[in-house]
Design a protein around this motif. Structure first.
Motif, PDB file in Angstrom:
ATOM      1  N   ALA A  40     -74.954  77.102  48.311  1.00 18.19           N
ATOM      2  CA  ALA A  40     -76.236  77.789  48.459  1.00 18.19           C
ATOM      3  C   ALA A  40     -75.966  79.269  48.705  1.00 18.19           C
ATOM      4  O   ALA A  40     -75.221  79.618  49.622  1.00 18.19           O
ATOM      5  CB  ALA A  40     -77.032  77.208  49.624  1.00 18.19           C
ATOM      6  N   MET A  41     -76.541  80.119  47.856  1.00 18.79           N
ATOM      7  CA  MET A  41     -76.444  81.564  48.045  1.00 18.79           C
ATOM      8  C   MET A  41     -77.843  82.055  48.419  1.00 18.79           C
ATOM      9  O   MET A  41     -78.696  82.283  47.564  1.00 18.79           O
ATOM     10  CB  MET A  41     -75.938  82.257  46.781  1.00 18.79           C
ATOM     11  N   CYS A  49     -76.639  71.360  49.710  1.00 22.70           N
ATOM     12  CA  CYS A  49     -75.484  72.101  49.208  1.00 22.70           C
ATOM     13  C   CYS A  49     -74.299  71.946  50.158  1.00 22.70           C
ATOM     14  O   CYS A  49     -74.463  71.894  51.379  1.00 22.70           O
ATOM     15  CB  CYS A  49     -75.837  73.578  49.044  1.00 22.70           C
ATOM     16  N   ASP A  50     -73.109  71.899  49.599  1.00 23.86           N
ATOM     17  CA  ASP A  50     -71.910  71.669  50.403  1.00 23.86           C
ATOM     18  C   ASP A  50     -71.580  72.862  51.296  1.00 23.86           C
ATOM     19  O   ASP A  50     -71.172  72.695  52.446  1.00 23.86           O
ATOM     20  CB  ASP A  50     -70.715  71.386  49.489  1.00 23.86           C
ATOM     21  N   LEU A  51     -71.718  74.054  50.752  1.00 21.36           N
ATOM     22  CA  LEU A  51     -71.440  75.283  51.489  1.00 21.36           C
ATOM     23  C   LEU A  51     -72.663  76.183  51.392  1.00 21.36           C
ATOM     24  O   LEU A  51     -73.464  76.050  50.462  1.00 21.36           O
ATOM     25  CB  LEU A  51     -70.222  76.004  50.909  1.00 21.36           C
ATOM     26  N   ALA A  52     -72.809  77.105  52.324  1.00 23.72           N
ATOM     27  CA  ALA A  52     -73.973  77.989  52.310  1.00 23.72           C
ATOM     28  C   ALA A  52     -73.584  79.365  52.840  1.00 23.72           C
ATOM     29  O   ALA A  52     -72.932  79.485  53.883  1.00 23.72           O
ATOM     30  CB  ALA A  52     -75.106  77.413  53.143  1.00 23.72           C
ATOM     31  N   PHE A  53     -74.008  80.403  52.110  1.00 18.32           N
ATOM     32  CA  PHE A  53     -73.784  81.789  52.485  1.00 18.32           C
ATOM     33  C   PHE A  53     -75.113  82.523  52.352  1.00 18.32           C
ATOM     34  O   PHE A  53     -75.882  82.252  51.436  1.00 18.32           O
ATOM     35  CB  PHE A  53     -72.729  82.428  51.579  1.00 18.32           C
ATOM     36  N   CYS A  54     -75.381  83.440  53.260  1.00 15.02           N
ATOM     37  CA  CYS A  54     -76.669  84.129  53.219  1.00 15.02           C
ATOM     38  C   CYS A  54     -76.483  85.624  53.415  1.00 15.02           C
ATOM     39  O   CYS A  54     -75.431  86.093  53.875  1.00 15.02           O
ATOM     40  CB  CYS A  54     -77.620  83.566  54.269  1.00 15.02           C
ATOM     41  N   MET A  90     -75.937  77.077  60.706  1.00 19.71           N
ATOM     42  CA  MET A  90     -76.787  76.692  59.569  1.00 19.71           C
ATOM     43  C   MET A  90     -76.159  77.083  58.240  1.00 19.71           C
ATOM     44  O   MET A  90     -76.415  76.454  57.212  1.00 19.71           O
ATOM     45  CB  MET A  90     -78.165  77.331  59.694  1.00 19.71           C
ATOM     46  N   VAL A  91     -75.367  78.153  58.252  1.00 21.46           N
ATOM     47  CA  VAL A  91     -74.661  78.603  57.057  1.00 21.46           C
ATOM     48  C   VAL A  91     -73.220  78.912  57.436  1.00 21.46           C
ATOM     49  O   VAL A  91     -72.896  79.072  58.620  1.00 21.46           O
ATOM     50  CB  VAL A  91     -75.325  79.860  56.440  1.00 21.46           C
ATOM     51  N   ASN A  92     -72.356  79.012  56.438  1.00 18.05           N
ATOM     52  CA  ASN A  92     -70.961  79.330  56.706  1.00 18.05           C
ATOM     53  C   ASN A  92     -70.774  80.780  57.144  1.00 18.05           C
ATOM     54  O   ASN A  92     -70.033  81.064  58.087  1.00 18.05           O
ATOM     55  CB  ASN A  92     -70.105  79.063  55.466  1.00 18.05           C
ATOM     56  N   GLU A  93     -71.445  81.691  56.428  1.00 18.65           N
ATOM     57  CA  GLU A  93     -71.290  83.110  56.723  1.00 18.65           C
ATOM     58  C   GLU A  93     -72.574  83.846  56.373  1.00 18.65           C
ATOM     59  O   GLU A  93     -73.326  83.431  55.484  1.00 18.65           O
ATOM     60  CB  GLU A  93     -70.149  83.730  55.904  1.00 18.65           C
TER      61      GLU A  93
END
Length: 287
Positions: free
Chosen positions: A116-117, A133-138, A192-195
Motif C-alpha cells: 500500500a502506497m 496489503c502486506d506492507l504499507a508506506f505513507c 499502522m504502516v511500515n514507514e
C-alpha cells in the motif's frame, strides 16, 4: 467514511481503477480523485476484475496499490454504497458488501507481494485494503481516520478489526472512540504502516522496497506472507505444526530445488549471505 457525491458517479466502471505495469511492478490506483477515491460499487467490482487479471501474469511480480490525486481512499461512497442500497433493500446492501469484502479478501491472500502506497486520506472502509496489503508506506501528510463515531455508527466493514490488529488495545480504543485522525508519522509510530516519508520521497522508497521483493523467490514469498497472516490467530504449538506443513507444501511447489540452489550458493560457492541479501534465483533449474 467519505461524504458521497450529490449525484451518482457517471464515469464507466472501467475508469474507476487504473493500472500500469512497469518492470515487473503493477501500479494499481483508485481512480476517483474528485471524490477522494471513495469506494463505490462500480469501483469495487472493477478492482476485483483488475486484481484477478494481474494475479497470475508473468510480467507482474509485485502489486502496489495507491490513489490518484491527493487521497488514497476516503472510505465508502455514502451515496452509492450505502444510501442507494438501503433504499432498494437488504439484498442490495448484501450485494454491495460482498463486492467490497470480496476484493479485500482476494488482496489479503494474493499470490504476489502487495504494497500500500498511501498518498493522502485513508478513512473508514479504506482500512480494509490497508490491512489486506502486506506492507504499507505513507506520506507524512497522510491522514488516517475512523470518523464513524462522529456520525453515530461504529467502524464496520472490518475497520474495527483492522484497528485492533494494527494498534495496541488502548490506541485502538482511543482511535475508534474519539474520532481523531492520525498523521502519517503517528500512524507509523503506532504500527499502522511500515514507514512515513515526505511526500516527494514516498514513491522512491516504495520503488526501493519492490525492487528488493522482486529478487526474492516468488513461491517462498507467497508461503511467507500467508504464514504470517495465519499464525497470528494460532497457539504456538498449532503455528509450529502449520509452518512445518507449509514448508513441506512449498517443497512440493518446486521450493526444494530452489532451496538446494540457495544452500549451494551459500555453503559451497559462498556467493551470498542470507542476512545481507537474496541468492541468485536465475540459476535455479527450470527442468
Amino acid at each position: 467514511m467519505a461524504k458521497g457525491p450529490s449525484q451518482p458517479d457517471p464515469r464507466p466502471q472501467e475508469e474507476t481503477v487504473k493500472y500500469e505495469i512497469v518492470d515487473g511492478v503493477a501500479w494499481v490506483s483508485f481512480n476517483r480523485p474528485d471524490k477522494r477515491n471513495c469506494m463505490s460499487p462500480k469501483l469495487n467490482k472493477q478492482m476485483l476484475i483488475v486484481l484477478e487479471e494481474l494475479e497470475f501474469r508473468d510480467d507482474v511480480q509485485v502489486l502496489v496499490l495507491t490513489g490518484e490525486g491527493t487521497s488514497w481512499s476516503a472510505g465508502m461512497d455514502l451515496l452509492e454504497y450505502f444510501r442507494e442500497a438501503e433504499v432498494q433493500g437488504l439484498h442490495k446492501v448484501r450485494e454491495h458488501q460482498r463486492q467490497a469484502y470480496g476484493w479485500w479478501e482476494r488482496l489479503r491472500w494474493y499470490e504476489k507481494p502487495t504494497v500500500a502506497m498511501i498518498n493522502g486520506w485513508c478513512f473508514g472502509g479504506a482500512y480494509g485494503p490497508l490491512f489486506a496489503c502486506d506492507l504499507a508506506f505513507c506520506s507524512d501528510d497522510a491522514q488516517f481516520g475512523l470518523s464513524e463515531i462522529n456520525w453515530a455508527i461504529l467502524p464496520g466493514g472490518g475497520a474495527s478489526k483492522v484497528a485492533a490488529e494494527l494498534l495496541n488495545f488502548r490506541d485502538a480504543m482511543y482511535h475508534a472512540m474519539m474520532g481523531e485522525n492520525l498523521t502519517g508519522p503517528e500512524a507509523a509510530a503506532k504500527g499502522m504502516v511500515n514507514e512515513s516519508l515526505p511526500a516527494d520521497k514516498l514513491k522512491d522508497r516504495v520503488q526501493e522496497v519492490v525492487d528488493v521483493l522482486k529478487k526474492k523467490d516468488s513461491q517462498a514469498l507467497r508461503a511467507t506472507k500467508w504464514a504470517v497472516r495465519r499464525v497470528r490467530e494460532m497457539t504456538y504449538d498449532n503455528a509450529e505444526d502449520y509452518l512445518i506443513r507449509a514448508q513441506e507444501a512449498l517443497n512440493d511447489f518446486g521450493g526444494w530445488e530452489t532451496r538446494k540452489e540457495a544452500t549451494k550458493q551459500f555453503l559451497d560457492e559462498k556467493t551470498f549471505k542470507p542476512g545481507l541479501g537474496a541468492f541468485d534465483k536465475t540459476k535455479v533449474s527450470k527442468d
